[in-house]
Design an enzyme around this catalytic site. Sequence first.
Site, PDB file in Angstrom:
ATOM      1  N   GLU A 153      74.087  57.991  43.803  1.00  0.00           N
ATOM      2  CA  GLU A 153      73.046  57.510  44.718  1.00  0.00           C
ATOM      3  C   GLU A 153      71.694  57.987  44.198  1.00  0.00           C
ATOM      4  O   GLU A 153      71.555  59.120  43.754  1.00  0.00           O
ATOM      5  CB  GLU A 153      73.312  58.034  46.147  1.00  0.00           C
ATOM      6  CG  GLU A 153      72.223  57.787  47.152  1.00  0.00           C
ATOM      7  CD  GLU A 153      71.749  56.337  47.252  1.00  0.00           C
ATOM      8  OE1 GLU A 153      72.582  55.423  47.384  1.00  0.00           O
ATOM      9  OE2 GLU A 153      70.525  56.113  47.188  1.00  0.00           O
ATOM     10  N   ASP A 167      71.278  46.557  46.460  1.00  0.00           N
ATOM     11  CA  ASP A 167      69.953  46.026  46.826  1.00  0.00           C
ATOM     12  C   ASP A 167      69.729  44.691  46.118  1.00  0.00           C
ATOM     13  O   ASP A 167      69.972  44.580  44.915  1.00  0.00           O
ATOM     14  CB  ASP A 167      68.859  47.023  46.417  1.00  0.00           C
ATOM     15  CG  ASP A 167      68.936  48.314  47.229  1.00  0.00           C
ATOM     16  OD1 ASP A 167      69.393  48.264  48.389  1.00  0.00           O
ATOM     17  OD2 ASP A 167      68.552  49.374  46.702  1.00  0.00           O
ATOM     18  N   GLU A 199      78.821  46.969  55.402  1.00  0.00           N
ATOM     19  CA  GLU A 199      79.886  45.989  55.693  1.00  0.00           C
ATOM     20  C   GLU A 199      80.190  45.974  57.187  1.00  0.00           C
ATOM     21  O   GLU A 199      80.338  44.910  57.794  1.00  0.00           O
ATOM     22  CB  GLU A 199      81.133  46.355  54.880  1.00  0.00           C
ATOM     23  CG  GLU A 199      82.270  45.366  54.982  1.00  0.00           C
ATOM     24  CD  GLU A 199      83.403  45.715  54.022  1.00  0.00           C
ATOM     25  OE1 GLU A 199      83.263  46.684  53.241  1.00  0.00           O
ATOM     26  OE2 GLU A 199      84.428  45.011  54.051  1.00  0.00           O
TER      27      GLU A 199
HETATM   28  N1  SAM Z   1      76.866  51.008  49.391  1.00  0.00           N
HETATM   29  C1  SAM Z   1      76.321  51.343  50.701  1.00  0.00           C
HETATM   30  C2  SAM Z   1      76.867  50.413  51.754  1.00  0.00           C
HETATM   31  O1  SAM Z   1      77.453  49.390  51.397  1.00  0.00           O
HETATM   32  O2  SAM Z   1      76.751  50.722  52.936  1.00  0.00           O
HETATM   33  C3  SAM Z   1      74.793  51.336  50.659  1.00  0.00           C
HETATM   34  C4  SAM Z   1      74.135  50.008  50.425  1.00  0.00           C
HETATM   35  S1  SAM Z   1      72.361  50.116  50.256  1.00  0.00           S
HETATM   36  C5  SAM Z   1      71.827  48.513  50.554  1.00  0.00           C
HETATM   37  C6  SAM Z   1      72.165  50.257  48.494  1.00  0.00           C
HETATM   38  C7  SAM Z   1      72.151  51.678  48.000  1.00  0.00           C
HETATM   39  O3  SAM Z   1      72.115  51.664  46.580  1.00  0.00           O
HETATM   40  C8  SAM Z   1      70.924  52.451  48.457  1.00  0.00           C
HETATM   41  O4  SAM Z   1      71.333  53.685  49.021  1.00  0.00           O
HETATM   42  C9  SAM Z   1      70.115  52.649  47.173  1.00  0.00           C
HETATM   43  O5  SAM Z   1      69.368  53.843  47.173  1.00  0.00           O
HETATM   44  C10 SAM Z   1      71.222  52.655  46.129  1.00  0.00           C
HETATM   45  N2  SAM Z   1      70.741  52.254  44.788  1.00  0.00           N
HETATM   46  C11 SAM Z   1      70.042  51.139  44.497  1.00  0.00           C
HETATM   47  N3  SAM Z   1      69.760  51.077  43.184  1.00  0.00           N
HETATM   48  C12 SAM Z   1      70.303  52.190  42.632  1.00  0.00           C
HETATM   49  C13 SAM Z   1      70.330  52.707  41.317  1.00  0.00           C
HETATM   50  N4  SAM Z   1      69.719  52.073  40.304  1.00  0.00           N
HETATM   51  N5  SAM Z   1      70.967  53.872  41.091  1.00  0.00           N
HETATM   52  C14 SAM Z   1      71.561  54.540  42.121  1.00  0.00           C
HETATM   53  N6  SAM Z   1      71.565  54.106  43.398  1.00  0.00           N
HETATM   54  C15 SAM Z   1      70.939  52.944  43.657  1.00  0.00           C
END
Ligand code: SAM
Length: 212
Positions: free
Chosen positions: A68, A117, A195
């Site tokens: 993360e 994202d 989800e």
């Molecule tokens: N996977 C979780 C869920 O499904 O509930 C969180 C989804 S959230 C929309 C996307 C997560 O990915 C965020 O916490 C963001 O900080 C992390 N993230 C996005 N790009 C990333 C990267 N390049 N490296 C590590 N984490 C990343």
Amino acid sequence: MRLRNITGSRENIAESQYVVHEPAQMKGNWKALFENDHPIHIEIGMGKGQFIHGMAKAHPEINYVGIEKYSSVLLRAIQKMEVEELPNLCFIRMDAEEITDVFAEGEVDQIYLNFSDPWPKDRHAKRRLPSRQFLARYDQILKKDGKLEFKTDNRGLFDFAVEELEPAGWRADVITYDLHSDAELMVGNIMTEYEEKFSSQGNPIYKYIICR
Ligand code: SAM
């Protein structure tokens, strides 16, 4: 994900025994960290960690590494471990762009991306975790017959992810546009925070399982 700056989150993470603080030093050596020879599965962008904590609990024969980027979110995953410690789960705070500095060639047995994202602007496409640029990184660290699983409720991002497969040299084993209606694919499905939220609003969940 809406990010709040939680006071002290960086300090809490710096002190946490559940976080691998110098992950590049573990490259090629992750099995030693877990003190066993079990497969290694990673989730990139794990958010608050509900999915990976649930997976680690359900599969003690697999080692899990949750990745993360943001401290304030990672802190929530650490708090889950403080309530229920699991020996086969640890975390890294890092940007996944550097993933090849942390895992050696073929060191990872399975990769999970959940509700990544979307980065809707075209010029940001290479930041999307299922983009061809990231698939090239995953190609280096994932073992030859390893799989990558991706779930999302974002149709635009999912269509993009599917289109990236061929140019990146990957192929789909499984594609569904309604995961929650597929009894076979739902066996063992652990819901992520996103989800739960979006499926409860009636959004279909898309999923693919890919390999090279
Ligand atoms: N996977 C979780 C869920 O499904 O509930 C969180 C989804 S959230 C929309 C996307 C997560 O990915 C965020 O916490 C963001 O900080 C992390 N993230 C996005 N790009 C990333 C990267 N390049 N490296 C590590 N984490 C990343």
